[in-house]
Design an enzyme around this catalytic site. Structure first.
Site: not given
Length: 266
Positions: A153, A140
């Site tokens: 995350y 990501s």
């Protein structure tokens, strides 16, 4: 390995994983689909078999469960048909780091990093023996931007980026291709599961467009694919700046800027 190797995809029941399944099936690859939701996997698998004629195997597994993870590890290690591994399964959790419990944090790390690394480790020796194979890891852009605030995350996705780049350097000469894909905000269920309203975000990419772009990068054999980044030169400059620092890391003494201040002469 056959001209059309089978593809094992984790997190394949919805979102990015399901679209990867659709696209690889349409390219003529048999599939092994892994996720927790058997009903969704079966619905997807039946549709893809009907529409494309490929063979689809279903593996119901929670990759944060040691027994389930071991089952999938065995599959990628021993099934010589599997020539492409797509490590897509991932999770986030609601709230800031201070809001998240140790169990919340551990589960995100377990799925996003530990499971991905173990599956990659399980398949790599077989790929090396074959002299071919491909691994696609979904990271990501959050892994490049602590400013986004998704601390745990983002840290797991930074791990995936580093791991993938290191693996490409190590395994590329052995005939194995490793790609890491860095989506930005993409319309998947991860937002709802993390307690966030995806429609409140300023820009959201549709999952079909994300995967199609990622596969362009795959076909080009890019190591790092960032579908939302308009200017590829920005990534090239970022990498060049990082690489320029590397020779300066080998020093006997601390840099002058960290030397203790000298006492003025009396």
């Amino acid at each position: 390995m056959t001209a059309k190797p089978a593809v094992l995809i984790t997190g394949a029941s919805t979102g990015i994983g399901a679209v990867y399944a659709d696209r690889f099936a349409k390219r003529g690859h048999d599939l092994v689909l892994v996720a927790r939701d058997r009903a969704r996997l079966e619905t997807l698998g039946e549709r893809l078999q009907r529409e494309t004629g490929v063979k689809v195997d279903i593996v119901k597994a929670d990759l944060t469960d040691e027994i389930d993870l071991a089952t999938v590890e065995t599959r990628v290690r021993d099934d010589a048909r599997i020539g492409i591994l797509v490590n897509n399964a991932g999770a986030s959790v609601a709230g800031t780091f201070a809001d998240q419990t140790p169990d919340d944090v551990a589960k995100v790390i377990s799925l996003n990093t530990t499971a991905l690394t173990r599956l990659t480790s399980a398949v790599t020796p077989r790929f090396i023996r074959a002299g071919e194979g491909a691994i696609i890891n979904i990271a990501s852009v959050v892994g490049l931007a602590p400013e986004f605030g998704s601390t745990v995350y983002g840290a797991t996705k930074a791990f995936v980026l580093f791991l993938s780049q290191g693996l490409q350097l190590e395994l590329g000469p052995k005939g194995i291709y490793v790609q890491v894909v860095l989506p930005a905000a993409t319309r998947t269920e991860i937002w709802e599961r993390a307690g966030k309203d995806v429609n409140a975000l300023p820009a959201v990419m549709e999952v079909d467009e994300l995967v199609d772009a990622a596969l362009v990068g795959f076909d080009r054999r890019e190591t790092v694919t960032i579908p939302p980044l308009p200017d590829a030169d920005q990534w090239t400059a970022f990498e060049a700046a990082r690489q320029r620092m590397i020779p300066n890391f080998a020093q006997v003494h601390a840099a002058d800027r960290y030397q203790p201040a000298k006492e003025p002469a009396a």
